[in-house]
Design a protein around this motif. Sequence first.
Motif, PDB file in Angstrom:
ATOM      1  N   LYS A 119       0.838  -1.204   0.000  1.00 14.70           N
ATOM      2  CA  LYS A 119       0.000   0.000   0.000  1.00 14.70           C
ATOM      3  C   LYS A 119       0.870   1.250   0.000  1.00 14.70           C
ATOM      4  CE  LYS A 119      -4.634  -0.496   1.774  1.00 14.70           C
ATOM      5  NZ  LYS A 119      -5.574  -0.287   2.852  1.00 14.70           N
ATOM      6  N   THR A 120       0.650   2.122  -0.980  1.00  9.89           N
ATOM      7  CA  THR A 120       1.403   3.371  -1.062  1.00  9.89           C
ATOM      8  C   THR A 120       0.571   4.530  -0.519  1.00  9.89           C
ATOM      9  OG1 THR A 120       2.650   2.581  -2.968  1.00  9.89           O
ATOM     10  CG2 THR A 120       2.576   4.959  -2.639  1.00  9.89           C
ATOM     11  N   GLY A 164       0.350   2.572   5.691  1.00  9.40           N
ATOM     12  CA  GLY A 164       0.662   1.739   4.528  1.00  9.40           C
ATOM     13  C   GLY A 164       2.053   1.141   4.612  1.00  9.40           C
ATOM     14  N   ARG A 198      -1.863   9.481  -9.256  1.00  9.77           N
ATOM     15  CA  ARG A 198      -1.822   8.392 -10.254  1.00  9.77           C
ATOM     16  C   ARG A 198      -0.385   8.001 -10.602  1.00  9.77           C
ATOM     17  NH1 ARG A 198      -7.026  10.495 -12.032  1.00  9.77           N
ATOM     18  NH2 ARG A 198      -5.953  12.366 -12.705  1.00  9.77           N
ATOM     19  N   GLN A 252       1.049   5.919  -8.063  1.00 12.07           N
ATOM     20  CA  GLN A 252       0.172   4.774  -7.787  1.00 12.07           C
ATOM     21  C   GLN A 252      -0.194   4.700  -6.305  1.00 12.07           C
ATOM     22  OE1 GLN A 252       2.281   1.457  -9.570  1.00 12.07           O
ATOM     23  NE2 GLN A 252       1.553   2.042 -11.590  1.00 12.07           N
ATOM     24  N   ASP A 265      -2.376   4.585  -2.982  1.00 12.82           N
ATOM     25  CA  ASP A 265      -3.648   4.001  -2.557  1.00 12.82           C
ATOM     26  C   ASP A 265      -4.362   4.911  -1.563  1.00 12.82           C
ATOM     27  OD1 ASP A 265      -3.312   1.201  -3.729  1.00 12.82           O
ATOM     28  OD2 ASP A 265      -1.444   1.467  -2.620  1.00 12.82           O
ATOM     29  N   ILE A 266      -3.567   5.700  -0.828  1.00 11.41           N
ATOM     30  CA  ILE A 266      -4.133   6.550   0.227  1.00 11.41           C
ATOM     31  C   ILE A 266      -3.528   7.958   0.135  1.00 11.41           C
ATOM     32  CG2 ILE A 266      -4.444   6.848   2.735  1.00 11.41           C
ATOM     33  CD1 ILE A 266      -3.840   3.856   3.083  1.00 11.41           C
ATOM     34  N   CYS A 277      -8.515   7.238  -4.936  1.00 10.95           N
ATOM     35  CA  CYS A 277      -7.802   6.649  -3.789  1.00 10.95           C
ATOM     36  C   CYS A 277      -8.584   6.927  -2.513  1.00 10.95           C
ATOM     37  CB  CYS A 277      -6.380   7.212  -3.683  1.00 10.95           C
ATOM     38  SG  CYS A 277      -6.343   8.973  -3.275  1.00 10.95           S
ATOM     39  N   GLU A 278      -8.116   6.296  -1.427  1.00  8.53           N
ATOM     40  CA  GLU A 278      -8.717   6.576  -0.128  1.00  8.53           C
ATOM     41  C   GLU A 278      -8.173   7.947   0.336  1.00  8.53           C
ATOM     42  OE1 GLU A 278      -8.760   4.265   4.160  1.00  8.53           O
ATOM     43  OE2 GLU A 278      -7.929   3.218   2.417  1.00  8.53           O
TER      44      GLU A 278
END
Length: 130
Positions: A2-3, A28, A83, A86, A88-89, A107-108
């Motif tokens: 998770k990034t 993450g 983006r 990449q 995620d949060i 994303c979150e």
Amino acid sequence: MKTVITFGTFDVFHVGHLNILTRARALGDRLIVGVSSDALNITKKGRAPIYSDAERMQIIASLKCVDGVFAEHSLARKGDYIREHQADILVMGDDWLGRFDGYKTICEVIYLPRTPSISTTSIIEVVKGS
Ligand code: CTP
């Protein structure tokens, strides 16, 4: 993997900065930080930072909780940065509460509480007054 991504000026580095970066990283596996360029900071905060963007990036990159840094040149490009990395949060301080909800489609989005009673602005005021 998770990034997590976050953004800020991080001028005159202080414990509030360290706290948010440590907490962001804990959400993450990897933390990427967009550091506002000097030009963006002048637009955003109406003044040039004390430390240059190169110096601020060097400080942030050296932290144990940070895996990568890049210069943020435009507030409007946040979606592109999310983006490209990449992420995620997206983590932001709660001084920005609700302002980045538009990115929930990609994303979150998590707002973390600010550390009370410290800011770059207040440090500069104290130093100026002495
Ligand atoms: N931050 C925080 N707690 C503080 C100060 C900042 O959690 N006491 C967070 C902000 O919410 C943001 C990040 O640190 O997510 C970078 O904030 P920045 O604007 O660079 O720091 P400030 O100290 O708020 O700077 P200024 O006084 O110039 O606005």
